[in-house]
Design an enzyme around this catalytic site. Structure first.
Site, mmCIF file in Angstrom:
data_model
loop_
_atom_site.group_PDB
_atom_site.id
_atom_site.type_symbol
_atom_site.label_atom_id
_atom_site.label_comp_id
_atom_site.label_asym_id
_atom_site.label_seq_id
_atom_site.Cartn_x
_atom_site.Cartn_y
_atom_site.Cartn_z
ATOM 1 N N GLU A 53 0.861 -0.996 -0.069
ATOM 2 C CA GLU A 53 -0.087 -0.239 0.165
ATOM 3 C C GLU A 53 0.862 1.383 0.037
ATOM 4 O OE1 GLU A 53 -2.864 3.024 0.549
ATOM 5 O OE2 GLU A 53 -1.151 2.770 1.820
ATOM 6 N N ASP A 54 1.813 1.163 0.887
ATOM 7 C CA ASP A 54 2.671 2.426 0.767
ATOM 8 C C ASP A 54 4.189 2.099 0.640
ATOM 9 O OD1 ASP A 54 3.426 5.058 0.778
ATOM 10 O OD2 ASP A 54 2.987 5.448 2.926
ATOM 11 N N HIS A 115 -0.955 1.064 7.251
ATOM 12 C CA HIS A 115 -1.470 1.763 5.834
ATOM 13 C C HIS A 115 -0.487 2.489 5.656
ATOM 14 C CE1 HIS A 115 -5.385 3.775 4.666
ATOM 15 N NE2 HIS A 115 -4.668 3.571 3.649
ATOM 16 N N ILE A 117 2.941 4.896 5.515
ATOM 17 C CA ILE A 117 4.189 4.858 6.246
ATOM 18 C C ILE A 117 5.056 6.108 6.003
ATOM 19 C CG2 ILE A 117 4.367 2.375 6.570
ATOM 20 C CD1 ILE A 117 6.446 2.412 4.466
ATOM 21 N N HIS A 134 -4.263 0.350 11.897
ATOM 22 C CA HIS A 134 -5.749 0.142 11.934
ATOM 23 C C HIS A 134 -5.797 -1.193 12.787
ATOM 24 C CE1 HIS A 134 -6.426 3.448 9.561
ATOM 25 N NE2 HIS A 134 -5.640 2.651 8.515
ATOM 26 N N ASN A 168 -5.233 8.002 7.184
ATOM 27 C CA ASN A 168 -4.794 7.304 6.047
ATOM 28 C C ASN A 168 -3.240 7.220 5.715
ATOM 29 O OD1 ASN A 168 -4.092 7.152 3.118
ATOM 30 N ND2 ASN A 168 -6.545 6.975 2.958
ATOM 31 N N ASP A 169 -2.703 8.535 5.701
ATOM 32 C CA ASP A 169 -1.190 8.757 5.285
ATOM 33 C C ASP A 169 -0.552 9.651 6.410
ATOM 34 O OD1 ASP A 169 0.953 8.110 3.948
ATOM 35 O OD2 ASP A 169 0.253 9.127 2.144
ATOM 36 N N ASN A 224 -5.984 11.687 0.695
ATOM 37 C CA ASN A 224 -5.187 10.543 0.780
ATOM 38 C C ASN A 224 -3.854 10.821 1.027
ATOM 39 O OD1 ASN A 224 -4.673 7.819 -0.002
ATOM 40 N ND2 ASN A 224 -6.263 7.643 -1.241
ATOM 41 N N ASP A 269 -3.854 8.738 -5.262
ATOM 42 C CA ASP A 269 -3.560 8.138 -3.822
ATOM 43 C C ASP A 269 -2.353 8.674 -3.029
ATOM 44 O OD1 ASP A 269 -3.148 6.271 -1.967
ATOM 45 O OD2 ASP A 269 -4.476 4.692 -2.985
ATOM 46 N N ASN A 270 -1.365 7.969 -3.145
ATOM 47 C CA ASN A 270 -0.076 8.340 -2.504
ATOM 48 C C ASN A 270 0.877 9.166 -3.390
ATOM 49 O OD1 ASN A 270 1.726 8.926 -0.500
ATOM 50 N ND2 ASN A 270 1.894 6.528 -0.195
HETATM 51 C C1 LIG Z 1 7.021 6.224 -1.896
HETATM 52 C C2 LIG Z 1 6.360 7.326 -1.162
HETATM 53 O O1 LIG Z 1 7.236 8.345 -1.144
HETATM 54 N N1 LIG Z 1 5.464 7.204 -0.540
HETATM 55 C C3 LIG Z 1 4.787 8.350 0.192
HETATM 56 C C4 LIG Z 1 3.363 7.989 0.581
HETATM 57 O O2 LIG Z 1 2.823 9.119 1.481
HETATM 58 C C5 LIG Z 1 3.810 8.990 2.467
HETATM 59 C C6 LIG Z 1 3.151 10.164 3.529
HETATM 60 O O3 LIG Z 1 3.425 11.283 2.829
HETATM 61 C C7 LIG Z 1 4.982 9.366 2.393
HETATM 62 O O4 LIG Z 1 5.890 9.368 3.759
HETATM 63 C C8 LIG Z 1 5.741 8.317 1.632
HETATM 64 O O5 LIG Z 1 6.979 8.639 0.941
#
Ligand SMILES: CC(=O)N[C@H]1CO[C@H](CO)[C@@H](O)[C@@H]1O
Ligand SMILES: *[C@@H]1O[C@H](CO)[C@@H](O)[C@H](O)[C@H]1NC(C)=O
Ligand SMILES: *[C@@H]1O[C@H](CO)[C@@H](O)[C@H](O)[C@H]1NC(C)=O
Length: 355
Positions: A53-54, A115, A117, A134, A168-169, A224, A269-270
């Site tokens: 996911e992340d 979730h 990171i 979670h 979420n993030d 997100n 999303d991310n």
């Molecule tokens: C690959 C990457 O950078 N993913 C990011 C997804 O979102 C989180 C929260 O902002 C970042 O810490 C991660 O770096």
């Protein structure tokens, strides 16, 4: 006459419902199909089958993945197993991952459900990993110290707060210092689904430090991914169901003011930020319906955007990778390292490609 009124009323309800249904389908991009965009030399990463996911890549090429997310309404291939944190060394030839042991007696491993990171490296080069967790569908932030020799994560602390209720993030600015997105306002799973369905846009972003916790941005239709520009001056927030990336100016007192918003034709999303160029790499869902209503015969696809010069008048948006789900389902995150692109997914595999 009464009958006529009933009919008129029914017609009214039906038209409101139809309007709403249309906006719901537009927010979820229910009818969008993927135009494929290929990259050379893509390989699936061995050992990732239940999500990535992340992910976050350290400057030395070590990549962390969160895997095994259980989230209301989203598919899981291992619903009865706890989630895990995986590590991959991008400098090595064999593209494989190992599961990091989690030590310290303060965390319940059986309900671990990671979730978003984020890492933070301090002046002594100690690497902290902050993980949105979670357990039993609640929200906490787990703080770990990464122990590279032992290939383990030492659990230091669980952070809970009433404003961190639907996390979420997260993006870390210190071991106990971060911004985080809440993807909903209400916590009850049934009410959450109504909040999403009706498009209430009650989702919000929180600033957290041990001394102060406050809402710094709100009114999102599912906030997100969140991340920082390399100079730390700007915060980027992905608004999933509005298909937007917002750029906020970050002030010395940690408040945010909206600078601009980018409209994109996909569910964002991310966000990952290239530390050198400042480019944004965004893992996206071309069709949100396929993510929330999983059908193995008609799986969700994957899409990765690169956004260059986001602060200028004319940012450049490129679809770098797009695929219909035959190979990679439900991309959530993409990040670059030395000319290669690493793509993670909500509940399926991870892909490593040459750019
Ligand atoms: C690959 C990457 O950078 N993913 C990011 C997804 O979102 C989180 C929260 O902002 C970042 O810490 C991660 O770096
Ligand atoms: C934070 O700083 C900004 C910019 O200097 C200012 O406009 C705002 O009023 C400050 N907010 C608080 C809560 O101190
Ligand atoms: C998805 O793409 C693959 C490869 O391009 C193709 O073989 C397959 O038919 C496509 N599937 C659908 C459902 O469009």
């Amino acid at each position: 006459m009464a009958k006529l009124m009933v009919l008129t009323f029914l017609g009214l309800v039906l038209s409101v419902y139809k309007d709403h249904q249309a906006s719901y389908q537009a927010r979820f991009m229910a009818f969008r199909e993927v135009e494929p965009v290929e990259l050379p030399n893509c390989n699936l990463i061995k050992g990732i089958e239940t999500g990535s996911e992340d992910l976050e890549i350290l400057p030395n090429g070590l990549a962390f993945f969160s895997s095994g997310l259980k989230y209301p309404g989203i598919k899981s291939f291992e619903p009865d197993k706890p989630g895990k944190i995986l590590l991959m060394d991008l400098n090595k030839k064999d593209q494989t991952v190992l599961e990091l042991k989690m030590t310290g007696s303060t965390l319940d491993l059986s309900s671990f459900n990671p979730h978003g990171i984020s890492t933070f490296t301090d002046a002594d080069n100690t690497v902290y990993l902050l993980v949105v967790n979670h357990p039993d569908f609640k929200s906490t932030v787990e703080l770990f110290k990464f122990q590279e020799e032992e290939k383990s994560l030492l659990h230091l602390k669980t952070i809970r707060h009433k404003l961190l209720n639907n996390l979420n993030d997260i993006v870390a600015m210190g071991p106990e210092h971060f911004y985080a997105t809440n993807d909903h306002y209400v916590t009850d799973p049934y009410l959450r689904s109504w909040e999403t369905y009706l498009g209430l846009a009650w989702s919000y972003v929180v600033y957290y430090s041990p001394n102060e916790v406050r809402v710094v941005a709100d009114g999102f239709d599912l906030a997100n991914g969140i991340n920082l520009s390399p100079d730390g001056k700007y915060v980027y927030i992905a608004e999933f169901l509005a298909h937007k990336i917002h750029v906020y100016e970050k002030h010395a007192n940690w408040t945010l003011t909206l600078l601009k918003s980018l409209d994109l034709n996909t569910l964002v999303d991310n966000i990952s930020v290239d530390p050198v160029t400042g480019d944004l790499w965004v893992g996206c869902h071309p069709n949100g319906m396929k993510i929330f209503f999983y059908d193995p015969e008609n799986p969700p696809g994957s899409e990765v955007l690169r956004i260059q010069n986001i602060l200028t008048e004319e940012p450049k948006v490129t679809v770098v990778y797009a695929e219909n789900g035959t190979m990679l389902q439900g991309s959530t995150v993409a990040s670059v390292y030395k000319g290669k692109l690493l793509i993670g997914t909500v509940f399926q595999k991870a892909l490593y490609c040459e750019l």
